[in-house]
Design a protein around this motif. Structure first.
Motif, mmCIF file in Angstrom:
data_model
loop_
_atom_site.group_PDB
_atom_site.id
_atom_site.type_symbol
_atom_site.label_atom_id
_atom_site.label_comp_id
_atom_site.label_asym_id
_atom_site.label_seq_id
_atom_site.Cartn_x
_atom_site.Cartn_y
_atom_site.Cartn_z
ATOM 1 N N GLN A 194 49.232 4.992 54.661
ATOM 2 C CA GLN A 194 49.508 3.852 53.797
ATOM 3 C C GLN A 194 48.234 3.249 53.231
ATOM 4 O O GLN A 194 48.200 2.808 52.081
ATOM 5 N N SER A 195 47.171 3.222 54.038
ATOM 6 C CA SER A 195 45.912 2.662 53.527
ATOM 7 C C SER A 195 45.317 3.554 52.444
ATOM 8 O O SER A 195 44.780 3.067 51.453
ATOM 9 N N VAL A 196 45.444 4.872 52.610
ATOM 10 C CA VAL A 196 44.949 5.793 51.582
ATOM 11 C C VAL A 196 45.759 5.635 50.295
ATOM 12 O O VAL A 196 45.205 5.598 49.188
ATOM 13 N N THR A 197 47.083 5.515 50.430
ATOM 14 C CA THR A 197 47.942 5.295 49.262
ATOM 15 C C THR A 197 47.562 3.997 48.554
ATOM 16 O O THR A 197 47.526 3.931 47.315
ATOM 17 N N ALA A 198 47.277 2.961 49.343
ATOM 18 C CA ALA A 198 46.882 1.675 48.760
ATOM 19 C C ALA A 198 45.566 1.790 48.005
ATOM 20 O O ALA A 198 45.398 1.201 46.930
ATOM 21 N N LEU A 199 44.639 2.561 48.540
ATOM 22 C CA LEU A 199 43.355 2.761 47.855
ATOM 23 C C LEU A 199 43.564 3.491 46.532
ATOM 24 O O LEU A 199 43.068 3.055 45.480
ATOM 25 N N LEU A 200 44.308 4.582 46.578
ATOM 26 C CA LEU A 200 44.527 5.371 45.360
ATOM 27 C C LEU A 200 45.337 4.599 44.324
ATOM 28 O O LEU A 200 45.170 4.794 43.124
ATOM 29 N N GLY A 201 46.211 3.694 44.802
ATOM 30 C CA GLY A 201 47.024 2.895 43.886
ATOM 31 C C GLY A 201 46.346 1.638 43.391
ATOM 32 O O GLY A 201 46.932 0.896 42.586
ATOM 33 N N GLY A 202 45.137 1.368 43.863
ATOM 34 C CA GLY A 202 44.404 0.206 43.389
ATOM 35 C C GLY A 202 44.726 -1.099 44.091
ATOM 36 O O GLY A 202 44.289 -2.162 43.657
ATOM 37 N N GLU A 203 45.475 -1.039 45.208
ATOM 38 C CA GLU A 203 45.785 -2.275 45.942
ATOM 39 C C GLU A 203 44.552 -2.847 46.629
ATOM 40 O O GLU A 203 44.386 -4.060 46.731
ATOM 41 N N VAL A 204 43.706 -1.972 47.143
ATOM 42 C CA VAL A 204 42.449 -2.389 47.758
ATOM 43 C C VAL A 204 41.332 -1.505 47.211
ATOM 44 O O VAL A 204 41.548 -0.327 46.922
ATOM 45 N N PRO A 205 40.117 -2.057 47.050
ATOM 46 C CA PRO A 205 39.022 -1.265 46.505
ATOM 47 C C PRO A 205 38.294 -0.419 47.539
ATOM 48 O O PRO A 205 37.596 0.536 47.187
ATOM 49 N N VAL A 206 38.451 -0.764 48.826
ATOM 50 C CA VAL A 206 37.709 -0.097 49.895
ATOM 51 C C VAL A 206 38.655 0.135 51.071
ATOM 52 O O VAL A 206 39.551 -0.671 51.319
ATOM 53 N N ILE A 207 38.458 1.231 51.793
ATOM 54 C CA ILE A 207 39.163 1.404 53.062
ATOM 55 C C ILE A 207 38.187 1.934 54.113
ATOM 56 O O ILE A 207 37.165 2.548 53.795
ATOM 57 N N VAL A 208 38.517 1.658 55.355
ATOM 58 C CA VAL A 208 37.883 2.346 56.477
ATOM 59 C C VAL A 208 38.951 3.283 57.010
ATOM 60 O O VAL A 208 39.994 2.835 57.492
ATOM 61 N N GLY A 209 38.711 4.578 56.859
ATOM 62 C CA GLY A 209 39.747 5.549 57.159
ATOM 63 C C GLY A 209 39.291 6.645 58.097
ATOM 64 O O GLY A 209 38.135 6.705 58.521
ATOM 65 N N THR A 210 40.227 7.507 58.416
ATOM 66 C CA THR A 210 39.965 8.637 59.290
ATOM 67 C C THR A 210 39.549 9.839 58.453
ATOM 68 O O THR A 210 40.224 10.177 57.476
ATOM 69 N N PRO A 211 38.448 10.495 58.806
ATOM 70 C CA PRO A 211 37.951 11.611 57.999
ATOM 71 C C PRO A 211 38.969 12.690 57.694
ATOM 72 O O PRO A 211 38.989 13.242 56.600
ATOM 73 N N VAL A 212 39.871 12.984 58.668
ATOM 74 C CA VAL A 212 40.806 14.082 58.456
ATOM 75 C C VAL A 212 41.703 13.829 57.251
ATOM 76 O O VAL A 212 42.054 14.760 56.518
ATOM 77 N N LEU A 213 42.094 12.573 57.007
ATOM 78 C CA LEU A 213 42.961 12.280 55.873
ATOM 79 C C LEU A 213 42.188 12.120 54.578
ATOM 80 O O LEU A 213 42.733 12.328 53.495
ATOM 81 N N LEU A 214 40.926 11.754 54.687
ATOM 82 C CA LEU A 214 40.148 11.510 53.474
ATOM 83 C C LEU A 214 39.371 12.731 53.000
ATOM 84 O O LEU A 214 38.984 12.794 51.831
ATOM 85 N N ALA A 215 39.141 13.698 53.882
ATOM 86 C CA ALA A 215 38.273 14.825 53.540
ATOM 87 C C ALA A 215 38.731 15.561 52.291
ATOM 88 O O ALA A 215 37.928 15.839 51.388
ATOM 89 N N SER A 216 40.006 15.898 52.210
ATOM 90 C CA SER A 216 40.487 16.663 51.054
ATOM 91 C C SER A 216 40.372 15.846 49.768
ATOM 92 O O SER A 216 40.050 16.383 48.704
ATOM 93 N N GLN A 217 40.652 14.529 49.864
ATOM 94 C CA GLN A 217 40.555 13.661 48.688
ATOM 95 C C GLN A 217 39.100 13.483 48.265
ATOM 96 O O GLN A 217 38.789 13.406 47.077
ATOM 97 N N ILE A 218 38.195 13.430 49.237
ATOM 98 C CA ILE A 218 36.766 13.312 48.918
ATOM 99 C C ILE A 218 36.268 14.609 48.291
ATOM 100 O O ILE A 218 35.569 14.604 47.276
ATOM 101 N N GLN A 219 36.638 15.735 48.902
ATOM 102 C CA GLN A 219 36.217 17.026 48.373
ATOM 103 C C GLN A 219 36.831 17.305 47.004
ATOM 104 O O GLN A 219 36.225 17.963 46.156
ATOM 105 N N GLY A 220 38.053 16.778 46.787
ATOM 106 C CA GLY A 220 38.714 16.978 45.500
ATOM 107 C C GLY A 220 38.268 16.013 44.417
ATOM 108 O O GLY A 220 38.616 16.182 43.250
ATOM 109 N N GLY A 221 37.523 14.977 44.787
ATOM 110 C CA GLY A 221 36.968 14.056 43.801
ATOM 111 C C GLY A 221 37.778 12.806 43.542
ATOM 112 O O GLY A 221 37.381 11.966 42.740
#
Length: 329
Positions: A194-221
């Motif tokens: 949900q926090s990742v969805t909120a970040l991508l949707g513009g609800e929050v500008p920053v998140i502190v997240g778990t690398p496993v969920l963010l890695a693909s999104q970071i690598q994908g740009g």
């Protein structure tokens, strides 16, 4: 008469009688486990805790010879699930997977229905891993230094999302606030996804997240990783610098996950679970799956070592909460 002979045996061989009784009791090491085991965790399905639970459940099931059913009870930073484990029968058939948030709860809540260290019998730690501070790729902050400068320019204007109040993710952000001298407002969500969805949707500008969920999104740009919270870079995100590299010396937040059982679980069963856990963690395939899942390192322990870890973490996070002047809930 046969019944009299059995009575005499019970009177004159009490040790044998007791041994037979225990061997056939519901919580004996000889028969445990004889039915499926529940493994509860306190975070949303699809998040890091859920992933870890399913991987270790698979490994333990093979070692113990019984199905292990993973059940998510998200909410209150893991407290709902922990309370359910604490209140379960201490027979080895209800276990809990807890994360670093388990110790943080003692620092962030006015009162709990259980005691994080004393209401449980520990089994073993499983993994240790860092978190990552991230923004959407179109955010103007290109580095953690940029983000801190923006936060200093407009105190309270920025916010960060986490998996919930009292989570390690939340306290990692609050520790950054305290050490960098900024005010980035916390916004709790019910899990990593949900926090990742909120970040991508513009609800929050920053998140502190778990690398496993963010890695693909970071690598994908789609997402930009600004910093990892450990002192050294992680294998999963080798190009993302650390918070210390951004100039916040001494900053170090690494969470962990471990298994526990209700207080009063027979020592023989705890020993069985500990041995099975350490054996499962020693399997190269399972070890790789766990480390890939969180971008961290597998590290088992004795029950005593896990209890000491929780006690030490409670002291550490109590200090962070007091320094950050967080209200207790």
């Amino acid at each position: 008469m046969p019944w009299m002979k059995r009575l005499v045996a019970a009177v004159f061989l009490p040790g044998v009688f007791l041994g037979v009784f225990l061997a056939n009791g519901p919580a004996s090491a000889e028969t445990y486990p004889s039915r499926p085991i529940r493994l509860l965790h306190g975070f949303a399905a699809g998040g890091a805790a859920d992933t870890l639970s399913r991987i270790i459940a698979d490994g333990l099931s093979k070692k113990l010879g019984q199905p292990i059913i993973v059940e998510a009870k998200p909410g209150a930073g893991g407290n709902i699930a922990a309370d359910a484990v604490a209140k379960a029968a201490p027979d080895g058939y209800t276990l809990g997977l807890v994360t670093g948030a388990h110790a943080i709860s003692a620092a962030t809540y006015k009162s709990l229905a259980y005691q994080p260290a004393e209401s449980f019998d520990m089994v073993s730690t499983l993994v240790y891993y860092a978190l990552v501070i991230a923004v959407r790729n179109d955010h103007p902050a290109k580095s953690l230094g940029d983000l801190i400068a923006m936060a200093k320019e407009k105190p309270g204007a920025l916010s960060f999302g986490s998996v919930g109040f009292g989570s390690t993710h939340h306290l990692a952000g609050e520790l950054l606030n305290a050490m960098a001298g900024v005010e980035i407002v916390h916004v709790p969500y019910r899990g990593d996804s949900q926090s990742v969805t909120a970040l991508l949707g513009g609800e929050v500008p920053v998140i502190v997240g778990t690398p496993v969920l963010l890695a693909s999104q970071i690598q994908g740009g789609a997402i930009r990783g600004l910093a990892v919270t450990s002192p050294a870079r992680t294998a999963l995100l080798p190009n993302v610098p650390t918070v210390q590299e951004a100039g916040i010396q001494g900053y170090d937040v690494r969470t962990w996950a471990g298994l526990l059982a209700p207080k009063g679980t027979p020592p023989a069963i705890i020993a069985t679970l500990n041995a099975a856990t350490l054996e499962a963690l020693g399997d190269p395939d399972l070890k790789q799956r766990l480390e890939t899942a969180v971008g961290g390192e597998v590290r088992g322990s004795s029950p005593e070592e896990m209890k000491k870890l929780i006690e030490t973490e409670i002291t550490k996070w109590t200090g962070v909460v007091e320094r950050a002047k967080l209200p207790k809930i």
